[in-house]
Design a protein around this motif. Sequence first.
Motif, PDB file in Angstrom:
ATOM      1  N   VAL A  56      58.044 -28.738 -24.052  1.00 55.50           N
ATOM      2  CA  VAL A  56      58.528 -29.688 -23.050  1.00 55.50           C
ATOM      3  C   VAL A  56      59.821 -29.147 -22.442  1.00 55.50           C
ATOM      4  CG1 VAL A  56      59.190 -32.077 -22.592  1.00 55.50           C
ATOM      5  CG2 VAL A  56      57.517 -31.565 -24.399  1.00 55.50           C
ATOM      6  N   HIS A  57      59.828 -28.962 -21.137  1.00 54.70           N
ATOM      7  CA  HIS A  57      60.992 -28.366 -20.457  1.00 54.70           C
ATOM      8  C   HIS A  57      62.162 -29.333 -20.376  1.00 54.70           C
ATOM      9  CE1 HIS A  57      60.599 -30.718 -16.754  1.00 54.70           C
ATOM     10  NE2 HIS A  57      59.301 -30.444 -16.733  1.00 54.70           N
ATOM     11  N   GLY A  58      63.334 -28.765 -20.122  1.00 56.66           N
ATOM     12  CA  GLY A  58      64.528 -29.551 -19.873  1.00 56.66           C
ATOM     13  C   GLY A  58      64.753 -29.753 -18.380  1.00 56.66           C
ATOM     14  N   GLY A  59      65.963 -30.244 -18.055  1.00 57.45           N
ATOM     15  CA  GLY A  59      66.305 -30.470 -16.655  1.00 57.45           C
ATOM     16  C   GLY A  59      66.971 -31.809 -16.413  1.00 57.45           C
ATOM     17  N   ALA A  60      67.757 -32.294 -17.391  1.00 59.98           N
ATOM     18  CA  ALA A  60      68.543 -33.524 -17.232  1.00 59.98           C
ATOM     19  C   ALA A  60      67.676 -34.735 -16.924  1.00 59.98           C
ATOM     20  CB  ALA A  60      69.626 -33.335 -16.149  1.00 59.98           C
ATOM     21  N   TRP A  61      66.426 -34.714 -17.342  1.00 64.18           N
ATOM     22  CA  TRP A  61      65.460 -35.792 -17.103  1.00 64.18           C
ATOM     23  C   TRP A  61      65.157 -35.987 -15.619  1.00 64.18           C
ATOM     24  CZ3 TRP A  61      69.655 -36.205 -20.315  1.00 64.18           C
ATOM     25  CH2 TRP A  61      69.396 -36.291 -21.683  1.00 64.18           C
ATOM     26  N   MET A  62      65.698 -35.107 -14.761  1.00 59.77           N
ATOM     27  CA  MET A  62      65.568 -35.287 -13.316  1.00 59.77           C
ATOM     28  C   MET A  62      64.833 -34.159 -12.620  1.00 59.77           C
ATOM     29  SD  MET A  62      69.318 -36.891 -12.312  1.00 59.77           S
ATOM     30  CE  MET A  62      70.262 -35.581 -13.115  1.00 59.77           C
ATOM     31  N   PHE A  63      64.719 -32.996 -13.260  1.00 57.99           N
ATOM     32  CA  PHE A  63      64.039 -31.857 -12.644  1.00 57.99           C
ATOM     33  C   PHE A  63      63.502 -30.963 -13.748  1.00 57.99           C
ATOM     34  CE2 PHE A  63      68.543 -30.907 -13.018  1.00 57.99           C
ATOM     35  CZ  PHE A  63      68.562 -29.632 -13.582  1.00 57.99           C
ATOM     36  N   GLY A  64      62.820 -29.898 -13.362  1.00 53.36           N
ATOM     37  CA  GLY A  64      62.244 -28.972 -14.330  1.00 53.36           C
ATOM     38  C   GLY A  64      60.808 -28.648 -13.968  1.00 53.36           C
ATOM     39  N   ASP A  65      60.293 -27.584 -14.568  1.00 53.37           N
ATOM     40  CA  ASP A  65      58.964 -27.086 -14.207  1.00 53.37           C
ATOM     41  C   ASP A  65      58.338 -26.409 -15.414  1.00 53.37           C
ATOM     42  OD1 ASP A  65      56.718 -25.837 -13.154  1.00 53.37           O
ATOM     43  OD2 ASP A  65      57.744 -25.062 -11.385  1.00 53.37           O
ATOM     44  N   LYS A  66      57.148 -26.835 -15.771  1.00 54.31           N
ATOM     45  CA  LYS A  66      56.434 -26.272 -16.917  1.00 54.31           C
ATOM     46  C   LYS A  66      56.148 -24.788 -16.769  1.00 54.31           C
ATOM     47  CE  LYS A  66      52.002 -27.930 -15.030  1.00 54.31           C
ATOM     48  NZ  LYS A  66      51.687 -26.750 -14.240  1.00 54.31           N
ATOM     49  N   ALA A  67      56.125 -24.273 -15.530  1.00 55.34           N
ATOM     50  CA  ALA A  67      55.810 -22.864 -15.297  1.00 55.34           C
ATOM     51  C   ALA A  67      57.049 -21.990 -15.170  1.00 55.34           C
ATOM     52  CB  ALA A  67      54.952 -22.722 -14.036  1.00 55.34           C
ATOM     53  N   ASN A  68      58.237 -22.588 -15.305  1.00 55.13           N
ATOM     54  CA  ASN A  68      59.465 -21.810 -15.202  1.00 55.13           C
ATOM     55  C   ASN A  68      59.486 -20.710 -16.257  1.00 55.13           C
ATOM     56  OD1 ASN A  68      62.461 -21.354 -16.074  1.00 55.13           O
ATOM     57  ND2 ASN A  68      62.580 -22.197 -14.010  1.00 55.13           N
ATOM     58  N   ALA A  69      59.913 -19.504 -15.857  1.00 51.52           N
ATOM     59  CA  ALA A  69      59.882 -18.356 -16.767  1.00 51.52           C
ATOM     60  C   ALA A  69      60.673 -18.612 -18.043  1.00 51.52           C
ATOM     61  CB  ALA A  69      60.415 -17.111 -16.066  1.00 51.52           C
ATOM     62  N   ALA A  70      61.816 -19.286 -17.940  1.00 53.82           N
ATOM     63  CA  ALA A  70      62.635 -19.539 -19.121  1.00 53.82           C
ATOM     64  C   ALA A  70      61.978 -20.529 -20.072  1.00 53.82           C
ATOM     65  CB  ALA A  70      64.009 -20.064 -18.708  1.00 53.82           C
ATOM     66  N   VAL A  71      61.064 -21.333 -19.574  1.00 55.39           N
ATOM     67  CA  VAL A  71      60.334 -22.287 -20.410  1.00 55.39           C
ATOM     68  C   VAL A  71      59.201 -21.592 -21.148  1.00 55.39           C
ATOM     69  CG1 VAL A  71      58.909 -24.382 -20.378  1.00 55.39           C
ATOM     70  CG2 VAL A  71      60.926 -24.212 -18.890  1.00 55.39           C
ATOM     71  N   VAL A  72      58.494 -20.698 -20.448  1.00 49.97           N
ATOM     72  CA  VAL A  72      57.260 -20.124 -20.983  1.00 49.97           C
ATOM     73  C   VAL A  72      57.484 -18.801 -21.693  1.00 49.97           C
ATOM     74  CG1 VAL A  72      54.968 -19.255 -20.363  1.00 49.97           C
ATOM     75  CG2 VAL A  72      55.896 -21.292 -19.228  1.00 49.97           C
ATOM     76  N   HIS A  73      58.319 -17.935 -21.146  1.00 51.91           N
ATOM     77  CA  HIS A  73      58.434 -16.567 -21.656  1.00 51.91           C
ATOM     78  C   HIS A  73      59.852 -16.316 -22.182  1.00 51.91           C
ATOM     79  CE1 HIS A  73      54.604 -15.990 -19.743  1.00 51.91           C
ATOM     80  NE2 HIS A  73      55.121 -16.428 -18.614  1.00 51.91           N
ATOM     81  N   PRO A  74      59.937 -15.653 -23.345  1.00 50.22           N
ATOM     82  CA  PRO A  74      58.881 -14.960 -24.085  1.00 50.22           C
ATOM     83  C   PRO A  74      58.154 -15.798 -25.130  1.00 50.22           C
ATOM     84  CG  PRO A  74      60.987 -14.410 -25.032  1.00 50.22           C
ATOM     85  CD  PRO A  74      61.277 -15.333 -23.878  1.00 50.22           C
ATOM     86  N   LYS A  75      58.303 -17.136 -25.077  1.00 53.36           N
ATOM     87  CA  LYS A  75      57.695 -17.986 -26.104  1.00 53.36           C
ATOM     88  C   LYS A  75      56.183 -17.797 -26.173  1.00 53.36           C
ATOM     89  CE  LYS A  75      61.149 -21.572 -25.130  1.00 53.36           C
ATOM     90  NZ  LYS A  75      61.596 -21.007 -23.833  1.00 53.36           N
ATOM     91  N   ALA A  76      55.513 -17.945 -25.015  1.00 55.76           N
ATOM     92  CA  ALA A  76      54.048 -17.879 -25.011  1.00 55.76           C
ATOM     93  C   ALA A  76      53.572 -16.541 -25.556  1.00 55.76           C
ATOM     94  CB  ALA A  76      53.514 -18.116 -23.598  1.00 55.76           C
TER      95      ALA A  76
END
Length: 274
Positions: A56-76
Amino acid sequence: MNNWRRAGWLLCLMAFTASAGASEVLRDLPYGDAHAQRLDVYRPERAHDAPIIVMVHGGAWMFGDKANAAVVHPKAAHWESTGYVFVSVDNRLWPDADPLEQAKDVATALAYVQHHAREWGGDPSRVVLIGHSAGAHLVALLDASPRLAEQQGARRWLGTVSLDAGAIDVPALMGAPHANFYDRVFGHDPGYWRSASPFDQLSRDAPPLLLVCSSRRMASCPHNHAFAERAKTLGVQATVIEVPLSHGDINATLGAPGDYTGRVDAFLHGLGLP
């Protein structure tokens, strides 16, 4: 950008490049009717009864994107390499949904993942929630109060990893000097603060929880340690890892080789996962 941060981003890019052809990505699967209620599934080739990470991405409960590189990589890439299915979730955001409603979205996404896991080669009984920042608050809240997730159709999951949540004790946060956006998303009702506070909602049936916090942020680690101590009095497994990383790097470098990723992996191993 300092050398350490540059190296971290290089590792992220290398992991993304290495994994680009190694998995199937199922994008924008709807788990609800709202446009934002979508998730992406990264599944390794020949996945079978694979453990599943729901991010689950962050973004101050106001923004964010599941496909953002910092969310997905290198985790995936990291967890796919050990046979995990990796799921990245979007949810409704403020002002369309307050934090409690956002947590319910995450719970609904979890229920969807558990229902469809076999279609992706995943094991619905071996799911771990991970969230960063605002997303860390959402997964910590669900962990603290599993009934909230059950009310959305989700079944119990193995454990939760909270990455530098700033809103672990919401009343304490709101009662101290804080950034203005917290007033926007949490409002001014102390009753609501308690209902959306992992610290206040913590119950004895909470799944095991790993709390990662930045030693560079003054309030982060003390609140996380206080939460872990309260959990222990209830018989709930809760561990805090302090890391000398920025709030952003805690997210962006998880999965890159090193002690930090190794300690998160050790928590997963303790849940019986590879």
